[in-house]
Motif scaffolding. Structure first.
Motif, PDB file in Angstrom:
ATOM      1  N   TYR A 119       0.620  -1.471  -0.162  1.00  0.00           N
ATOM      2  CA  TYR A 119       0.025  -0.207  -0.040  1.00  0.00           C
ATOM      3  C   TYR A 119       1.331   1.226   0.388  1.00  0.00           C
ATOM      4  O   TYR A 119       0.249   2.191  -0.048  1.00  0.00           O
ATOM      5  CB  TYR A 119      -0.825  -0.182   1.245  1.00  0.00           C
ATOM      6  CG  TYR A 119      -1.402   1.559   1.196  1.00  0.00           C
ATOM      7  CD1 TYR A 119      -2.939   1.251   0.897  1.00  0.00           C
ATOM      8  CD2 TYR A 119      -1.248   2.411   2.640  1.00  0.00           C
ATOM      9  CE1 TYR A 119      -3.721   2.929   0.729  1.00  0.00           C
ATOM     10  CE2 TYR A 119      -2.318   2.994   2.690  1.00  0.00           C
ATOM     11  CZ  TYR A 119      -3.357   3.933   1.927  1.00  0.00           C
ATOM     12  OH  TYR A 119      -3.819   4.496   1.527  1.00  0.00           O
ATOM     13  N   GLY A 125      -1.891  -0.562  -4.805  1.00  0.00           N
ATOM     14  CA  GLY A 125      -2.050  -0.630  -3.385  1.00  0.00           C
ATOM     15  C   GLY A 125      -3.516   0.347  -3.377  1.00  0.00           C
ATOM     16  O   GLY A 125      -4.240  -0.268  -2.229  1.00  0.00           O
ATOM     17  N   ILE A 146      -6.418  -2.411  -1.013  1.00  0.00           N
ATOM     18  CA  ILE A 146      -6.818  -2.403   0.158  1.00  0.00           C
ATOM     19  C   ILE A 146      -8.668  -1.796  -0.021  1.00  0.00           C
ATOM     20  O   ILE A 146      -9.417  -2.489   1.182  1.00  0.00           O
ATOM     21  CB  ILE A 146      -6.313  -0.316   1.119  1.00  0.00           C
ATOM     22  CG1 ILE A 146      -4.956  -0.774   1.349  1.00  0.00           C
ATOM     23  CG2 ILE A 146      -7.668  -0.200   2.301  1.00  0.00           C
ATOM     24  CD1 ILE A 146      -5.009  -1.591   2.329  1.00  0.00           C
TER      25      ILE A 146
END
Length: 330
Positions: A136, A194, A198
């Motif tokens: 991320y 990323g 999520i």
């Protein structure tokens, strides 16, 4: 009935009648206080939206009907002249076509990459939290910093990409020029996968494990479970990522950050494959000083985004699964 009895009966009726009279007034007072509290807490956003969104859009709409250049006080009202010129401008259509191709290419790739990473880090792996953080992390990097990093990475003379190719005896490539510039631009989009990871990970963790286990007991393979259970239940998340991805892709300014000369004078020297619609708007604003024409370009883009979003919702209305009917009355 004596006077005392009449007074006693009046006293008994008094509080009930008084309460009946004051209850609606008290209820109205509570509703009014709640309404005032709502607008008080919402007022910062309302004021900011009015001053920073509605007012600039209205000003740009007014500019789109003029020949204002941003400097000279002399300007002329031309009505729909800018819009007529826009629809007959070959550069506008070419940049719009390249933008559409970029959106069609980059959005599915970024969603697929983010979903693949989400499936990977959703497995019971050691140091899973560390992997999630590292994957991320690129999404946190500001776009300007990412653009400068990619520009240095793919520099023809001193970039690490050509340095790696030289190790295998391959001549240096002009990554930031045609025909390779478009691939570098797509890499910058995949760099921020990323963020999609999520959101997809949150959607994956919301899927009941019982459904996956029941499918495996029935003999379904991992791919069949993913295709028949995971993807349909994840369809609202994928729809959200598609809509936001399309909006972000048509408004990207990353080609400017990758340009050899990211200035108004150098905007016209961009590789043709990276001369997207927003680059055309930037050139009309700051290179040629045509504020009215550029404002017309932006308003046309706004309408196209609304149309594209509506078409996406219409096309996916029968394939997006919701746990609760979004149109059901509460």
């Amino acid at each position: 009935m004596t006077v005392d009895q009449i007074a006693t009966a009046a006293d008994r009726r008094g509080p009930a009648q008084t309460e009946g009279r004051t209850r609606p007034r008290r209820h109205t007072s509570i509703v009014a206080r709640r309404r005032r509290a709502f607008y008080m807490f919402a007022s910062p956003w309302i004021i900011g939206f009015a001053l920073l969104t509605v007012a600039p859009m209205a000003y740009a709409l007014w500019l789109s009907f003029t020949t204002f250049d941003g400097i000279s006080p002399k300007w002329h009202y031309v009505g729909f002249g800018n819009y007529r010129e826009l629809f007959s401008d070959a550069q506008t259509w070419n940049s719009l076509g390249r933008t559409g191709l970029f959106a069609i290419t980059s959005v599915p790739l970024s969603i697929a990459a983010g979903l693949g990473l989400a499936v990977l880090v959703n497995r019971p792996l050691k140091a899973r939290g560390l992997f999630r953080t590292l994957l991320y992390l690129p999404a946190v990097v500001p776009p300007v910093g990412a653009g400068i990093a990619f520009k240095q990475l793919f520099d023809q003379n001193s970039g690490a990409a050509n340095g790696a190719l030289n190790l295998f005896g391959i001549d240096a490539l002009g990554w930031l020029a045609d025909p390779y510039a478009r691939y570098v631009l797509i890499m910058t989009v995949l760099w921020t996968a990323g963020n999609i990871m999520i959101i997809s990970l949150a959607g994956l963790q919301d899927i009941p494990r019982e459904l996956i286990e029941a499918a495996r007991i029935d003999g379904a393979s991992a791919w069949r479970s993913f295709r028949s259970i995971t993807v349909p239940l994840l369809s609202p998340v994928l729809l959200f990522q598609t809509v936001t991805g399309v909006i972000a892709s048509v408004q990207t300014i990353m080609p400017l950050l990758l340009a050899p000369d990211p200035t108004p004078a150098g905007i016209t020297a961009l590789p043709q494959s990276n001369y997207l619609y927003m680059m055309h708007v930037f050139a009309e604003y700051f290179a040629f000083g045509r504020y009215g024409y550029a404002s017309a370009l932006l308003w046309v883009l706004f309408v196209l985004i609304l149309v594209a979003t509506g078409l996406i919702f219409k096309a996916t209305s029968g394939v997006v699964f919701y746990n609760v009917d979004p149109e059901a009355k509460k």
